[in-house]
Design a protein around this motif. Structure first.
Motif, PDB file in Angstrom:
ATOM      1  N   PHE A   1       9.618   0.346   2.224  1.00 16.54           N
ATOM      2  CA  PHE A   1       8.434  -0.105   1.484  1.00 16.54           C
ATOM      3  C   PHE A   1       7.238   0.804   1.730  1.00 16.54           C
ATOM      4  CE2 PHE A   1      10.713  -3.997   2.869  1.00 16.54           C
ATOM      5  CZ  PHE A   1      11.162  -4.421   1.629  1.00 16.54           C
ATOM      6  N   GLU A   2       6.445   0.968   0.679  1.00 20.11           N
ATOM      7  CA  GLU A   2       5.111   1.530   0.811  1.00 20.11           C
ATOM      8  C   GLU A   2       4.141   0.427   0.401  1.00 20.11           C
ATOM      9  OE1 GLU A   2       4.683   5.047  -1.492  1.00 20.11           O
ATOM     10  OE2 GLU A   2       6.137   6.200  -0.297  1.00 20.11           O
TER      11      GLU A   2
ATOM     12  N   SER B   1       7.750  -1.592  -8.052  1.00 21.99           N
ATOM     13  CA  SER B   1       6.764  -2.222  -7.173  1.00 21.99           C
ATOM     14  C   SER B   1       6.689  -3.727  -7.403  1.00 21.99           C
ATOM     15  CB  SER B   1       5.376  -1.623  -7.401  1.00 21.99           C
ATOM     16  OG  SER B   1       5.362  -0.245  -7.112  1.00 21.99           O
TER      17      SER B   1
ATOM     18  N   LEU C   1       7.200  -0.169   8.491  1.00 20.73           N
ATOM     19  CA  LEU C   1       7.462  -0.714   7.156  1.00 20.73           C
ATOM     20  C   LEU C   1       8.020   0.331   6.205  1.00 20.73           C
ATOM     21  CD1 LEU C   1       4.353  -3.035   6.641  1.00 20.73           C
ATOM     22  CD2 LEU C   1       6.739  -3.744   6.924  1.00 20.73           C
ATOM     23  N   SER C   2       7.506   1.563   6.319  1.00 21.51           N
ATOM     24  CA  SER C   2       7.994   2.622   5.422  1.00 21.51           C
ATOM     25  C   SER C   2       9.460   2.926   5.693  1.00 21.51           C
ATOM     26  CB  SER C   2       7.147   3.892   5.587  1.00 21.51           C
ATOM     27  OG  SER C   2       7.192   4.357   6.925  1.00 21.51           O
ATOM     28  N   GLY C   3       9.846   2.834   6.956  1.00 20.69           N
ATOM     29  CA  GLY C   3      11.237   3.066   7.295  1.00 20.69           C
ATOM     30  C   GLY C   3      12.154   1.961   6.810  1.00 20.69           C
TER      31      GLY C   3
ATOM     32  N   ASN D   1       3.988  -0.066  11.596  1.00 21.59           N
ATOM     33  CA  ASN D   1       4.165   1.338  11.214  1.00 21.59           C
ATOM     34  C   ASN D   1       5.566   1.626  10.704  1.00 21.59           C
ATOM     35  OD1 ASN D   1       1.585   2.577  11.741  1.00 21.59           O
ATOM     36  ND2 ASN D   1       1.959   2.239  13.917  1.00 21.59           N
TER      37      ASN D   1
ATOM     38  N   THR E   1      11.040   1.966  -1.936  1.00 26.17           N
ATOM     39  CA  THR E   1      11.350   3.394  -1.880  1.00 26.17           C
ATOM     40  C   THR E   1      12.843   3.686  -1.669  1.00 26.17           C
ATOM     41  OG1 THR E   1      10.855   3.423   0.496  1.00 26.17           O
ATOM     42  CG2 THR E   1       9.053   3.971  -1.021  1.00 26.17           C
ATOM     43  N   LYS E   2      13.617   2.689  -1.282  1.00 26.42           N
ATOM     44  CA  LYS E   2      15.043   2.906  -1.085  1.00 26.42           C
ATOM     45  C   LYS E   2      15.806   2.457  -2.330  1.00 26.42           C
ATOM     46  CE  LYS E   2      15.340   2.680   3.958  1.00 26.42           C
ATOM     47  NZ  LYS E   2      15.988   2.027   5.118  1.00 26.42           N
TER      48      LYS E   2
ATOM     49  N   SER F   1       0.346  -1.281  -0.062  1.00 25.67           N
ATOM     50  CA  SER F   1      -1.070  -1.012  -0.268  1.00 25.67           C
ATOM     51  C   SER F   1      -1.721  -2.258  -0.844  1.00 25.67           C
ATOM     52  CB  SER F   1      -1.284   0.187  -1.204  1.00 25.67           C
ATOM     53  OG  SER F   1      -0.714  -0.073  -2.479  1.00 25.67           O
TER      54      SER F   1
ATOM     55  N   LYS G   1       5.710  -1.096  -2.912  1.00 30.03           N
ATOM     56  CA  LYS G   1       6.555  -0.163  -3.653  1.00 30.03           C
ATOM     57  C   LYS G   1       7.868   0.018  -2.901  1.00 30.03           C
ATOM     58  CE  LYS G   1       6.683   4.442  -5.712  1.00 30.03           C
ATOM     59  NZ  LYS G   1       5.950   5.708  -5.946  1.00 30.03           N
TER      60      LYS G   1
END
Length: 203
Positions: free
Chosen positions: A79-80, A150, A74-76, A72, A116-117, A82, A114
């Motif tokens: 990364f996103e 990405s 990973l977004s932090g 959970n 994100t940072k 899918s 993807k």
């Protein structure tokens, strides 16, 4: 401990007489249903579902909560994640004894990571990330799409499905990487690992 948690979580699966072994109709139906559900959870990024279907022996190494926290998180990490596609082949029974059955499942996946940072979108950071991912089991190609920031990660991987009467009547699964013998030996008996390795080499 953090390194071990990352390793286990990201890994979050016969010419010598094994082809003669057959699953019963019930076992085959149960296994196919389990694999289909596992792939569905993976494609939809349902981490709770993935963890629930992971072989219980994994949690002798890390707790379920540790694995969930990492997945959970990973977004932090910037990364996103899918999946565009996941396709699995028919499971193949590779070993069994009176209480445990092991089946290999080959599958192909296309994963989208993807970034994100902003600080991770530099060429140097992307090259390091690509090199790291290429060292992951089964990864065959990585393309970077600059317009969407990405990485498209494609590859053929393996699940090892296990039905162990010590844990009940259900099939469970682990990612199986022949290049990680240390982790494999913590989860699967050595004689079984030898049979699996021989099977993979000959098929």
């Amino acid at each position: 401990m953090t390194k071990k948690v990352v390793l286990v979580a990201l890994l979050a699966v016969g010419s010598f007489g094994l082809r003669a072994q057959q699953l019963s109709a019930t076992d085959k139906a149960d296994l196919n249903s389990t694999i289909a559900q596992f792939m569905k959870h993976t494609e939809s990024m349902n981490f709770e579902g993935i963890v629930d279907m992971t072989h219980p022996k994994v949690f002798d190494l890390v707790t379920k909560q540790q694995m969930l926290s990492l997945l959970n998180g990973l977004s932090g990490m910037g990364f996103e994640v899918s999946y565009d596609s996941i396709t699995n082949q028919e499971p193949i029974l590779v070993a069994k004894n009176d209480s445990v059955k092991y089946a290999l499942v080959n599958y192909y996946s296309e994963m989208v990571m993807k970034i994100t940072k902003e600080e991770m979108k530099t060429k140097e950071s992307i090259d390091i990330l690509k090199l790291s991912l290429l060292n992951t089991a089964g990864v065959e190609s990585i393309d970077y799409v600059e317009e969407t920031s990405s990485l498209i990660v494609k590859g053929n991987k393996r699940l090892l499905a296990i039905k162990d009467q010590a844990y009940g009547d259900q099939w469970s699964a682990i990612e199986f990487d022949v290049n990680n013998p240390a982790l494999n030996s913590m989860l699967v008996p050595t004689p079984i690992l030898t049979k699996i390795s021989e099977f993979i080499k000959k098929n």
